[in-house]
Design an enzyme around this catalytic site. Structure first.
Site, mmCIF file in Angstrom:
data_model
loop_
_atom_site.group_PDB
_atom_site.id
_atom_site.type_symbol
_atom_site.label_atom_id
_atom_site.label_comp_id
_atom_site.label_asym_id
_atom_site.label_seq_id
_atom_site.Cartn_x
_atom_site.Cartn_y
_atom_site.Cartn_z
ATOM 1 N N GLY A 16 0.751 -1.251 0.000
ATOM 2 C CA GLY A 16 0.000 0.000 0.000
ATOM 3 C C GLY A 16 0.784 1.305 0.000
ATOM 4 O O GLY A 16 0.287 2.324 0.468
ATOM 5 N N THR A 17 1.999 1.302 -0.586
ATOM 6 C CA THR A 17 2.723 2.593 -0.627
ATOM 7 C C THR A 17 2.014 3.583 -1.559
ATOM 8 O O THR A 17 1.993 4.782 -1.276
ATOM 9 C CB THR A 17 4.200 2.452 -1.075
ATOM 10 O OG1 THR A 17 4.233 2.050 -2.442
ATOM 11 C CG2 THR A 17 4.972 1.482 -0.219
ATOM 12 N N ILE A 94 -7.691 -9.555 -11.670
ATOM 13 C CA ILE A 94 -8.223 -8.972 -12.901
ATOM 14 C C ILE A 94 -9.713 -8.713 -12.726
ATOM 15 O O ILE A 94 -10.457 -9.618 -12.319
ATOM 16 C CB ILE A 94 -7.934 -9.895 -14.104
ATOM 17 C CG1 ILE A 94 -6.415 -9.935 -14.338
ATOM 18 C CG2 ILE A 94 -8.676 -9.418 -15.351
ATOM 19 C CD1 ILE A 94 -5.966 -10.939 -15.354
ATOM 20 N N HIS A 111 1.150 0.737 -13.213
ATOM 21 C CA HIS A 111 1.884 -0.483 -13.568
ATOM 22 C C HIS A 111 3.387 -0.190 -13.572
ATOM 23 O O HIS A 111 3.818 0.833 -14.113
ATOM 24 C CB HIS A 111 1.424 -0.961 -14.954
ATOM 25 C CG HIS A 111 2.067 -2.247 -15.356
ATOM 26 N ND1 HIS A 111 1.680 -3.463 -14.826
ATOM 27 C CD2 HIS A 111 3.085 -2.511 -16.209
ATOM 28 C CE1 HIS A 111 2.433 -4.415 -15.348
ATOM 29 N NE2 HIS A 111 3.280 -3.868 -16.191
HETATM 30 C C1 GAR Z 1 3.445 -1.276 -7.423
HETATM 31 O O1 GAR Z 1 4.764 -1.330 -7.906
HETATM 32 C C2 GAR Z 1 2.460 -1.317 -8.577
HETATM 33 O O2 GAR Z 1 2.893 -0.637 -9.722
HETATM 34 C C3 GAR Z 1 2.391 -2.804 -8.823
HETATM 35 O O3 GAR Z 1 2.376 -3.380 -7.550
HETATM 36 C C4 GAR Z 1 3.099 -2.543 -6.653
HETATM 37 C C5 GAR Z 1 2.229 -2.250 -5.467
HETATM 38 O O4 GAR Z 1 2.924 -1.560 -4.486
HETATM 39 N N1 GAR Z 1 1.235 -3.144 -9.577
HETATM 40 C C6 GAR Z 1 1.201 -4.121 -10.467
HETATM 41 O O5 GAR Z 1 2.148 -4.816 -10.725
HETATM 42 C C7 GAR Z 1 -0.141 -4.294 -11.150
HETATM 43 N N2 GAR Z 1 0.006 -4.970 -12.391
HETATM 44 P P1 GAR Z 1 2.171 -0.833 -3.305
HETATM 45 O O6 GAR Z 1 1.229 -1.879 -2.677
HETATM 46 O O7 GAR Z 1 3.265 -0.452 -2.337
HETATM 47 O O8 GAR Z 1 1.422 0.332 -3.859
#
Ligand code: GAR
Length: 190
Positions: A16-17, A94, A111
């Site tokens: 969740g950043t 999805i 992404h």
């Molecule tokens: C992020 O890097 C986001 O771009 C990626 O997951 C991570 C989530 O980080 N998303 C995907 O790969 C979707 N296809 P977060 O939970 O710290 O925001």
């Protein structure tokens, strides 16, 4: 007259950043959106704690979300709450065309690659292995085809010769966390 902030729902699966970055920005007086709902497909997603700490309503969706009736239920909740945009932030499921239809052009995703390159998983590993000079992140509308909807914004990040997966991921994530709130504010404004 102060305009009411647009309500946003964020879908997460993990740490969740990006959610945190969106919330931090929304806490600013001048920000035009607020995070009204956080939905996770993982009960133990760390991002849920961030949401709760910020007094944001959360909901965990389970396997039953595969059923159209459950998708319709959630769509109705979000529509009744007057959600303007849905932001996917590390949401690793999805969404079905049936669900997408309720929010045409109102679901966006971040992404970790320069789309259309490296759709799907392990984007940084694949970019390093292909000896790319740049990686980065992309924000796009969510469409039926995975990571293929219309691109809204991209941020390039240089890949250094000695880059490790971790280092690159960290640098890209930092840019994701900056880009997402800015793009969302712009979308809400338009
Ligand atoms: C992020 O890097 C986001 O771009 C990626 O997951 C991570 C989530 O980080 N998303 C995907 O790969 C979707 N296809 P977060 O939970 O710290 O925001």
């Amino acid at each position: 007259m102060i305009k009411e902030k647009a309500k946003i729902a964020v879908f997460i699966s993990g740490r969740g950043t990006n959610l945190k970055a969106l919330i931090l920005r929304s806490n600013k007086k001048t920000c035009n959106y607020k995070i009204a709902y956080v939905i996770s497909n993982k009960r133990n997603a760390a991002g849920l704690k961030i949401a709760k700490k910020n007094q944001i309503i959360t909901k965990v969706i389970s396997q039953s979300f595969l059923k159209k009736i459950e998708q319709k239920k959630l769509a109705k909740i979000l529509i009744n709450k007057n959600i303007k945009f849905i932001c996917l932030a590390g949401f690793m499921k999805i969404l079905s065309p049936y669900f997408l239809n309720f929010f045409k052009n109102r679901i966006i995703n971040i992404h970790p690659s320069l789309l259309p390159k490296y759709k799907g998983l392990n984007t940084h590993k694949r970019a390093i292995e292909a000896k790319e000079k740049f990686s980065g992140c992309t924000i796009h509308y969510v469409s039926k085809k995975l990571d293929s909807g219309k691109i809204i914004a991209k941020k390039k990040v240089k890949i250094f010769k000695k880059d490790t997966l971790k280092k690159l991921e960290k640098r890209v994530l930092k840019e994701e966390n900056k880009l997402y709130p800015l793009v969302l504010e712009k979308l809400v404004r338009s």
